[in-house]
Design a protein around this motif. Structure first.
Motif, PDB file in Angstrom:
ATOM      1  N   ARG A 116       5.069   2.367   0.984  1.00  0.00           N
ATOM      2  CA  ARG A 116       5.260   1.116   0.246  1.00  0.00           C
ATOM      3  C   ARG A 116       4.827   1.281  -1.216  1.00  0.00           C
ATOM      4  O   ARG A 116       5.441   0.713  -2.119  1.00  0.00           O
ATOM      5  CB  ARG A 116       4.477  -0.009   0.912  1.00  0.00           C
ATOM      6  N   ASN A 167      -0.456  -2.107   3.464  1.00  0.00           N
ATOM      7  CA  ASN A 167      -0.423  -1.155   2.348  1.00  0.00           C
ATOM      8  C   ASN A 167      -0.445   0.276   2.879  1.00  0.00           C
ATOM      9  O   ASN A 167      -1.255   0.619   3.731  1.00  0.00           O
ATOM     10  CB  ASN A 167      -1.614  -1.384   1.425  1.00  0.00           C
ATOM     11  N   SER A 205       7.288   0.728  -4.432  1.00  0.00           N
ATOM     12  CA  SER A 205       6.911  -0.187  -5.496  1.00  0.00           C
ATOM     13  C   SER A 205       6.954   0.505  -6.856  1.00  0.00           C
ATOM     14  O   SER A 205       7.445  -0.060  -7.852  1.00  0.00           O
ATOM     15  CB  SER A 205       5.509  -0.745  -5.226  1.00  0.00           C
TER      16      SER A 205
END
Length: 469
Positions: free
Chosen positions: A345, A341, A349
């Motif tokens: 990212r 994470n 997303s």
């Protein structure tokens, strides 16, 4: 007869790291004097600063006393106080020089540095010979030893007095021939924090060879008081510390502050002491948070640290501790991106889920990709770079977090305009938990690491590659 008046000089031999030294001996009608080990002069002459911890003397009454061939997992400084020896050394380390032989006669005016894993043997050439050796570790039953038979046909040592005419211990008689010797492995590299983003990149870069050992927090926790006794540290050449407490906001709480200091300072202090005591190279990853972000322009390695929050304070304290290690590399990074994470990212997303984020636009820096960070660490170690602090990030124009978010949106096929820039105060204005102060300028000057021959990655190009992967 001891030769007087030699100049201190060090000569390389056919065995890598086995160094023959001439020693100045001063004599008159009363006897003689020499400095058998004088750290400052001898290190300047080219001998390693090997840190001896024990001095042993083997006294031999008769001519022809023969001992060896023993290879231990520590370094030795071998000399003669009285008498004279024929010395034989055989490389019993893993690698291309395995089996290489070197021989020499040693009197009080000579000494030899025997590196870890090189088999050592001698035969006395005069009565009342005192054989002296300093070693940089204490004997341990857990250490890995190796032995070679004095009469091995492959080594073919030309002993001045035939072995059939001298007394040899039963143990030395029983040692194996070269073909059956278990080579002493190279010292290892320990990667601490192998479960994190950087740890994954280091594993991918270095691979699974036996010389690399990877440990996560479950296996080796720097904040655990038992950690200093968790390994036989003399078996390691390098430690890469990729572990840290990085929850910058939680570090502002009472519990988080304690955890941050335990991992980033107390644990690092123990790690630094281990490195000093055992001659280990220590690589430590630091952060832009050691600065307050008020500088105009890029931060260099020599700029004074001025951390704003608890996390930055603990990282600055850790850096100071690591800098006491004779051979250290402190890698200062900013905005790290790797496996797991992370900001990039998260933005990708949000773009795919149709969420239009508000992102801080008054903090400026560059991303650091863990693949580049791992490659830089390997470069500094492999190139035997000067110890010290090195800045590392990607190259390219500095950007705000909002700029990077827009790059992410564009790279994954979405409209950059969906990202709205806000100030740090606006972003955290409604927070109901402590918020760590952030440096507004995290831009690092990269000229020092570039001067070593390392070329950092372009940030924008690598960001797109990262998102494609």
């Amino acid at each position: 007869m001891t030769e007087f008046g030699k100049a201190l000089a060090v000569t390389e031999t056919a065995i890598p790291g086995l160094l023959l030294a001439d020693l100045p001996v001063h004599g008159d009608s009363r006897g003689w004097f020499k400095e058998n080990w004088q750290r400052e002069k001898m290190v300047a002459a080219g001998l390693p600063d090997f840190g001896p911890v024990q001095n042993n003397i083997s006294f031999n009454d008769a001519i022809g006393t023969t001992r060896g061939i023993h290879a231990e997992p520590w370094d030795k400084w071998v000399s003669v106080a009285t008498g004279r020896i024929f010395g034989a050394w055989v490389d019993l380390r893993e690698g291309p020089s395995f089996g290489t032989v070197f021989t020499a006669e040693i009197d009080p005016s000579q000494a030899i540095f025997v590196p870890r894993g090189v088999g050592n043997a001698y035969q006395t050439l005069e009565p009342d010979t005192a054989y002296v050796y300093l070693v940089n570790d204490h004997w341990s039953a857990d250490a890995e030893y190796s032995f070679l038979n004095l009469a091995d046909e492959t080594a073919a040592i030309q002993w001045p007095i035939p072995l059939s005419e001298v007394e040899i211990s039963a143990k030395d008689h029983a040692h194996p021939r070269l073909a059956d010797v278990t080579p002493i492995p190279a010292k290892k590299t320990l990667i601490i924090g192998a479960g994190g983003q950087l740890g994954h990149a280091l594993r991918a870069h270095f691979g699974e060879a036996a010389e690399y050992e990877y440990v996560g927090r479950d296996e080796l926790d720097l904040s655990d008081e038992s950690f200093p006794s968790a390994r036989r540290w003399r078996d390691y050449a390098t430690i890469i510390n990729a572990a840290a407490y990085t929850a910058v906001d939680k570090a502002e709480t009472a519990e988080g502050r304690a955890d941050a200091w335990a991992a980033n300072v107390t644990g690092v202090a123990a790690l630094a002491k281990i490195a000093v005591d055992n001659g280990i190279t220590l690589v430590h990853v630091s952060s832009d948070y050691v600065f307050d972000g008020t500088k105009v322009g890029e931060y260099t390695e020599t700029d004074s640290v001025r951390p704003l929050g608890v996390y930055g304070q603990t990282k600055a304290a850790g850096d100071a501790l690591v800098s006491t290690v004779p051979r250290h590399y402190i890698i200062r990074t900013s905005w790290v991106i790797g496996e797991g994470n992370n900001f990039v990212r998260t933005m990708a997303s949000l773009a795919e889920r149709g969420i239009d984020p508000r992102v801080v636009d008054d903090q400026v820096g560059r991303l650091t990709f863990t693949t580049d960070l791992a490659a830089a660490i390997a470069h500094l170690l492999d190139g035997d770079a000067e110890p010290g602090i090195y800045n590392l990030s990607s190259t390219g124009e500095p950007q705000s977090w909002a700029d990077i978010a827009r790059e992410v949106f564009s790279a994954v096929g979405h409209d950059r305009a969906r990202v709205t820039g806000v100030t740090t105060e606006e972003y955290f204005g409604s927070a109901d938990a402590p918020v760590a102060p952030r440096p507004r300028n995290s831009v690092l000057d990269l000229s020092k690491i570039i001067a070593t021959g390392f070329t950092p990655l372009d940030g924008t190009a690598h960001l797109r590659d990262y998102l494609r992967r």
